[in-house]
Motif scaffolding. Structure first.
Motif, short mmCIF file in Angstrom:
data_model
loop_
_atom_site.label_atom_id
_atom_site.label_comp_id
_atom_site.label_asym_id
_atom_site.label_seq_id
_atom_site.Cartn_x
_atom_site.Cartn_y
_atom_site.Cartn_z
N PHE A 36 0.80 -1.21 0.00
CA PHE A 36 0.00 0.00 0.00
C PHE A 36 0.84 1.27 0.00
O PHE A 36 0.33 2.37 0.18
N TYR A 76 -8.90 -3.38 5.18
CA TYR A 76 -8.47 -2.14 4.55
C TYR A 76 -9.47 -1.54 3.59
O TYR A 76 -9.32 -0.41 3.14
N LEU A 122 -4.98 -2.50 -6.62
CA LEU A 122 -4.50 -3.42 -5.60
C LEU A 122 -5.27 -4.73 -5.61
O LEU A 122 -4.72 -5.79 -5.36
#
Length: 283
Positions: free
Chosen positions: A67, A167, A181
């Motif tokens: 990240f 997340y 992602l």
């Protein structure tokens, strides 16, 4: 060097040992101690960021968290920071006026990877005057505490782990980053009972942060079983608790333990910095 147990099953304070990334003999010593105690604590090391990275490289291969973003805060409001451009391996687990989200869950780091992190390293940069401890749980002993019939029932089961569970909400308003992602880090399946690659011990390898479901079970049955098993980490009998002072370093084995940051110190700030070491795909 003197090693003092912190808990019955997990944790030891290593005295008279100065972590040195240039001393290659330390690699085997630390690995042997990790195999026995699973979590090691070194007081008053006072490492600089570059020295912290050197120690990590001496033990294994440091990871850069996926990240990381050089242009924007991908995780708005989440205390996953990258304080040193020259050391992207280090991420800051900061709790201060700018980063206030607590992470009140037992977990292992980055289990949602295809190859979960093998080791987690933490150094204390700023410690509160009271509180702010971190607890570790031995998940091998958690498995050993199960009945023989339960062990038979769960052996061979696979758990789906997904970073979106913890997340995902932080990407609200940043759909392009989320899709990017999600493409590179799809959900992964890992064994619920892991045969540890170092020790050969069986480990209860699931945590409530990343575990989504048990593959092949109805949703309600999967959720009930996971909830029951995740609570094994909460039992004090399998835990140790470490009180941080500035300059301390912890090195813990990530596959056989879970950890929990105790959030009992606000409004005092607390700043730890973390490096994880790469693991191998699980069998």
């Amino acid at each position: 060097m003197k090693v003092k147990r912190l808990g019955t099953y997990v944790g030891a304070v290593v005295e008279g040992f100065a972590l040195d990334g240039n001393d290659h003999s330390q690699r085997d010593t630390i690995r042997e101690l990790l195999l026995e105690h699973k979590a090691l604590f070194f007081k008053a090391q006072n490492l600089k960021p570059s020295e912290f990275v050197a120690v990590a490289r001496n033990i294994g291969t440091p990871e850069v968290h996926p990240f990381l973003s050089g242009d924007e805060m991908m995780l708005n409001g989440f205390s996953l920071l990258f304080p040193y451009a020259e050391h992207p391996e280090i991420n800051g687990v900061y709790h201060d006026e700018k980063n206030t989200r607590d992470f009140k869950s037992w977990h292992s780091d980055q289990v949602w990877h295809h190859a979960p992190s093998s080791v987690t390293m933490l150094r204390s940069v700023l410690a509160p005057p009271v509180g702010g401890d971190t607890c570790w749980a031995d998940m091998s002993e958690a498995y050993n505490s199960l009945s023989e019939s339960m062990k038979r029932d769960i052996d061979g089961l696979q758990v789906v782990h997904d970073w979106v569970q913890s997340y995902g909400t932080a990407f609200e308003g940043n759909e392009s980053a989320f899709r990017r992602l999600r493409k590179y880090y799809p959900a992964q399946m890992h064994p619920l009972v892991l045969r540890h690659p170092w020790s050969g011990e069986k480990v209860l390898f699931s945590n409530r942060v990343s575990a989504v479901r048990i593959e092949g079970l109805p949703e309600a049955e999967s959720r009930s079983l996971l909830d029951m098993l995740h609570l094994r980490a909460w039992l004090p009998e399998f835990q140790c608790r470490f009180h941080w002072e500035e300059g301390d370093v912890a090195i813990s084995e990530n596959l056989a333990t879970q950890h929990y940051a105790v959030s009992d110190y606000w409004p005092h700030p607390r700043k730890l910095e973390r490096i994880t070491l790469a693991g191998s795909p699980l069998q």
